[in-house]
Structures are given as structure tokens and as C-alpha cells.
Design a protein around this motif. Sequence first.
Motif, PDB file in Angstrom:
ATOM      1  N   ARG A  59      79.008 118.720 -21.389  1.00 40.28           N
ATOM      2  CA  ARG A  59      78.372 119.620 -20.421  1.00 40.28           C
ATOM      3  C   ARG A  59      77.247 120.391 -21.086  1.00 40.28           C
ATOM      4  O   ARG A  59      77.269 120.641 -22.304  1.00 40.28           O
ATOM      5  N   ASN A  73      80.327 123.815 -26.641  1.00 40.46           N
ATOM      6  CA  ASN A  73      81.315 122.748 -26.559  1.00 40.46           C
ATOM      7  C   ASN A  73      81.908 122.511 -27.936  1.00 40.46           C
ATOM      8  O   ASN A  73      81.255 122.767 -28.950  1.00 40.46           O
ATOM      9  N   ASP A 128      92.893 116.870 -25.257  1.00 43.30           N
ATOM     10  CA  ASP A 128      92.864 117.674 -26.473  1.00 43.30           C
ATOM     11  C   ASP A 128      94.105 117.423 -27.331  1.00 43.30           C
ATOM     12  O   ASP A 128      94.840 118.338 -27.707  1.00 43.30           O
ATOM     13  N   ARG A 154      84.623 119.497 -25.276  1.00 43.24           N
ATOM     14  CA  ARG A 154      85.336 120.383 -24.364  1.00 43.24           C
ATOM     15  C   ARG A 154      84.736 121.786 -24.419  1.00 43.24           C
ATOM     16  O   ARG A 154      84.186 122.202 -25.422  1.00 43.24           O
ATOM     17  N   ARG A 155      84.858 122.525 -23.306  1.00 45.95           N
ATOM     18  CA  ARG A 155      84.250 123.841 -23.182  1.00 45.95           C
ATOM     19  C   ARG A 155      84.856 124.855 -24.157  1.00 45.95           C
ATOM     20  O   ARG A 155      86.071 124.920 -24.330  1.00 45.95           O
ATOM     21  N   TYR A 157      84.559 128.895 -24.486  1.00 47.99           N
ATOM     22  CA  TYR A 157      84.089 130.114 -23.840  1.00 47.99           C
ATOM     23  C   TYR A 157      84.258 131.318 -24.758  1.00 47.99           C
ATOM     24  O   TYR A 157      85.047 131.284 -25.716  1.00 47.99           O
ATOM     25  N   TYR A 169      84.809 128.682 -14.864  1.00 48.37           N
ATOM     26  CA  TYR A 169      85.600 127.782 -15.717  1.00 48.37           C
ATOM     27  C   TYR A 169      85.550 126.378 -15.136  1.00 48.37           C
ATOM     28  O   TYR A 169      85.091 126.180 -14.001  1.00 48.37           O
ATOM     29  N   GLU A 198      79.538 127.701 -13.657  1.00 45.28           N
ATOM     30  CA  GLU A 198      80.070 126.354 -13.873  1.00 45.28           C
ATOM     31  C   GLU A 198      80.165 125.582 -12.558  1.00 45.28           C
ATOM     32  O   GLU A 198      79.931 124.374 -12.531  1.00 45.28           O
ATOM     33  N   ASN A 282      89.135 129.818 -21.317  1.00 47.65           N
ATOM     34  CA  ASN A 282      89.549 128.781 -22.263  1.00 47.65           C
ATOM     35  C   ASN A 282      90.892 128.169 -21.877  1.00 47.65           C
ATOM     36  O   ASN A 282      91.192 127.036 -22.252  1.00 47.65           O
ATOM     37  N   SER A 285      90.125 125.099 -19.910  1.00 50.10           N
ATOM     38  CA  SER A 285      89.276 124.052 -20.470  1.00 50.10           C
ATOM     39  C   SER A 285      90.065 122.796 -20.803  1.00 50.10           C
ATOM     40  O   SER A 285      89.491 121.715 -20.915  1.00 50.10           O
TER      41      SER A 285
END
Length: 668
Positions: A59, A73, A128, A154-155, A157, A169, A198, A282, A285
Motif C-alpha cells: 500500500r 509498511n 504474518d 503489512r501496515r 501505524y 485502518y 485508508e 495496528n 493490520s
Amino acid sequence: MNNKDEKPAIKLTVVQYLIVGILAVLLSGLWRLQILGANNYRALAEQNRIRKVPILAPRGKLFDREGRLIVDNYPSVSCFLIREQGHDIAPDLPLIARGLHMTEEQLDAILKHYRLAPKYQPLPLKQDITPDEVEFIEAHRDEFPELETVDEQRRLYPRDGFAAHLIGYVGEVSEDMLNDPKYAYYEPGDVVGKSGIEQSYDQLLRGADGSRDVVVDSHGREVGRLGTEPAKPGTSLKLTIDLDIQKAAELALGDRNGAMIAMDPHTGEILALVSRPTFDPNEFSVRIRRDEWNKLITDPNHPLLDKAIQAQLAPGSTFKIIMAAAGLQAGVAEDMKVHCPGGASFYGHYFKCWQKGGHGEVNISKAIYQSCDVFFYTLAQKLGIDKIAYFAQHFGIGSKTGIDLPGEVSGTMPSTEWKMKNYHQKWYAGEVISVGIGQGAVTATPVQMARAIAGITSGGVLRRPHLVFPDEVAPDYRQAMLDSYPGSGDSELKIDPENWQIITDAMAQVMSPGGTDPSAHLEGIDFAGKTGSAQVASNAFLARTGKTHVMKDNAWFVGVSPRRNPDIVVCTLMESGEHGRFAGRLAAQVIAAFVDKQRRLDNNLQEAKKATPVEVGAIWSNPKPGASPGTIEASELHGGHFFLNSDSAGHPSASSLAAFTPLAAGRR
């Protein structure tokens, strides 16, 4: 004898034709397989030999107005299930579950969730995953060739819910979303924005996934690689948020329930947006745990609610600025004087003023900075509900602002038409009295109040609030955003200069010893504002239920700096804050942080351009009236107000009042 010879000959002929027929069928089948269906079966064979492994697009990142990173990310590995081999993995679930540190019930639930998904689509089993789970998959390649690891971004934050409501999110696309035409190009398992920036800019941020073709054997084991279609990363966006101002707002509001929003009235750029209580994006995410989700949605303080744009509450005495503008523009309030003994009777009912003993003789200026209820009760009676609604609606009350965030609510501005439409009842004259002090049926959001007060202190010019710079997106996408988030947008209701001056000067006195919030005074800063306290229930209800100590008034404050043509407007809502002066102290911290930063930037600019003459024509400096017109030095400009003469006599005109602020690099 001849008859006997004929019978074997017939039988032989039949057998011969039967054999020829069988051969013809076999030959035609072979023709269909090898000639007519060659391309089809070749493609099927390729599918058995070649597997598509997804490459997930990262992203786009989010930056503040100065290019400082807000959302990043981080590299992650996820486990996907490839179902093209047709292998039944049900007997293998116990071992797979142990290796991925999951339960069989969790795996079974995932398989049921994706039971209708196409066979070619990889299914996300776990996101993850840890290094030991990666090793488990690699060690069991021969047993479970269906398990595939996929690298993804992956995000990441900010911690502790910093700016969580404006950022939003991401999460897995839901079945309800997939049934929405807006998400027609999404597939089960895709990650999409679920709130905040987002969600509103998801199409730009998400990018486009790619894939790589790998050669597998009959057991599904990878034996080679073919071509790769790279993923297209999402577009990064620069937000209008100023991290320094956002930090100041976060610290000022602290753990208090409510909201705070800061905006540049010249452009509509949002400088800070805070809502409390907050949440940690988070947690979303990866995949939020059910118990954590239930905790969030059942919390009575509503941490997922963005109160800056979704809390529609009575604005209390901050609404009196709109009332003052309406009264002055209608020619009713300028010479109006009211005696306030602590209350007054209207339409057979007695309405108290918040000040016991009253305010004595009150004019429009004193009514603003001392927030006299009796004055605004009287003004509301004189104006009537429809005239109040006319001006309030022009200042955006009762309409969405069009801010580029999902879920904004419109609030309520009552009128005779509104009541008939919604309740099929006529409007009673006595109902207008409470509306005059921002109570009764009128409700607003913090972003509406910030925009309204910014517009009034800017002479009637209102800007559409936004969090992404327009030049960050293509024109067609920008137009699509405007259509997706409709609202009152940019508008203007020109305020007479004399009325403008009366209102803004009175707002500046709110922080004086005779005003309602002297504790918010900022030395050396032109700071104006309005306090407000709004009941959440009627006095009769509170007395009847005994909840006076629980259901305290909400505290509001809307402030600007400088008082006319401001560079910043800050609206603060403190739920159960009791007194508007408490909210004013919080807003003052944000105003001070903004002005201090601008002065540092201005000083740096002046150092770079020492004593550079600037020809500005005839200028009178305020607060240094009487200064001679002519050329001034750049080092003399400190962001004050300047009257630019516009008449032939060379005298300053109130209609030409303008804010004259040196522009630092990157600012308007």
C-alpha cells in the motif's frame, strides 16, 4: 450345404463391420483429442504444470504536509492454501493446525468461509506467520505442497492510537462489501481500507497485485520458475496534517473523551484531527481477535467513532457566534440592548441565564464575550426560527461539510419546514428560545463548528475541509471524491465589515479578565474564541433521575488566530467537561504551538532575507496604527493585520482589512 456356408459368411461380415465401427469410433475419438481438442487439453496440461503464486502490492505510504512519514509498511510472510491440485487436505488439518499454531476449528472456519471462492484463488490461512511457522511449511513441502508462503508488506501505524481516526485502518474485505458494486474488482481475502483515509483513498493506496508462474510436478512441488508479473505499489499520499500540530492536539486532549480539530481557514486544509477514546489500528493490520473486536464495539465510549465528524451534539454557546452574525446581518442586533437580571420570561416560561444575578445592561459585544443567555434568548425571539435557520444553514449547520473522510454526519438545524417534514407538526414560537443558545433541536459536529466560525471570522468565506492536497490526485479522481463525499463545500455569505469587526473583537475579549475564559489568554498572540457549555439532558430529567453528577454538560470551545482572516481555527469538544473554559485552555495549547512554529519559520525566512525591501504600497500596521505608508522591510513583518488603502484619499478602509503574513517555504 450351401445354406450352412451362407450363415458363417453373414456372421463374418457382421463381425467385420463391428470391428470397422469400433475402429471408426476410436479414430474419431483420437481425432477429437489430438486434433480438435489439442489446444484445450494443452492448456489444461499447462495448468497442471504451472501454478500462479500471488505477489501482493504494498500500500502507498502516508506523509504529513512537510513530507514526514506517518504510515509505513513492514515486510511480512503469510501462508496461503493452493487448491488447484484437488487434494483433500481434511485428514492433514490436525498437523497443519499444530504447525501454524492454530486450532482445527479455526482452519475449518476459514475453509467454510471461502467455500464458494474459485478453485484457482489461493486462500489465506494465516497472516504474518512467525519464522518457525515458515520453517514448518518448508520442512513439509513434500507432504503439503498446497501450502504456499507469500511475501507481503503489512501496515505499520503510529503507536498508542496516534491520529488513528483520521488515518483509519485496513482489514479483509467482507462479504457485504463484495456485494457492493463499489468493490466489484475486489476478491475474497483482499485487504481494503475500512475507515479514515485508508478507506476514502483506498483505490489509490492499494495498488495492483502481481503474480509469478512456477513449474510444479505431479505432486504440486515447485521445480522451476517461469515469468513474473510484478505488483504495482499503491500511490503514496501527502496529507495536509502537520505532525507538530497533531502532536500538540493529541497531548492537549490527553485521555479526555471528546474531539479536537484544527484547520487552515484560507484553504480548508486540516492541520490536526483527534478523537478520544482512540484505538490501535495496528491490531487490525493482521486480523483482530474476536474478543478485542467485541470489546471495541461494546465500549460505551465508542472508541471507533470519529467524534470530530460523527459526534452530533448541541453546540451550546459556541452557536451564539452564528446567532450574532445572523442578528447583525439582519439589522436587529447592532443597536439592541437587553437588561439581564439572571433570567427572563418568554411565551409563559421562565428561562434562566447561566450567570446568577445576571449581566446587567448588555449589548451585542458584551453578550458575546460574557455569553449572556438572556440577550440571545431575546435575539432569537426577534429573529424567529426560519431567519436563524437561513443564516445557520449558510454557515454549514445541518449539512455535511464534504470532508474527505467516510461516515461524516450532517447534524440538525431546525426550522418550520424541518419539523413539519420530520414530525408532521407545526413549529411553536417558544421552541426558538433554546435554539438561540445552541440547545433544543440544534446539533452540530466539531468540524461543522470549526468551519462555521472560521467562515465568520474570515468575512463569510467558508472552505471545504480536506485531508489530502488536491494536487496529490488526478483531476478525475478528485472530482470522483467530491461526488463521493458531498457537502456544503466552498461557499460564501458576505458579512458587512462593521459586523465582522464587532464579532471578532468581541471574541478576542473572551480571553480578557471580563470574558468567559481569561485562563486561555495567550500573551503576545492575537487569539479570539467562544466558549460553550451544552446540556446533555434537561434539568427536569436530571432532577427526576438524580443523574446530575453523572450527566455533566459537554464543554465546547472554538478559537482562531489572528482574530480576523485567521490562519488557524481550533474546535475542541470535551464530553462531560462542564465548562467551556476548560476546553478553551486545551485549544490555547494548540494555537500557541501553531503560532510558535510559524514565528520560528518566519524568523528563519527573515534570516535568509535580511532587510530585503518589499514594496507593498500604502500600509498601516495594526497594532501600530498611524504608521506611514510606503516601503517596509521584510524583517518588520510579523504576521499581524494590515489595512491596505483602497481609496483615492489614501485612508485605510475597513473593507480592505486583510491578514498579511510572510509565507514560509511550502506554505500558501
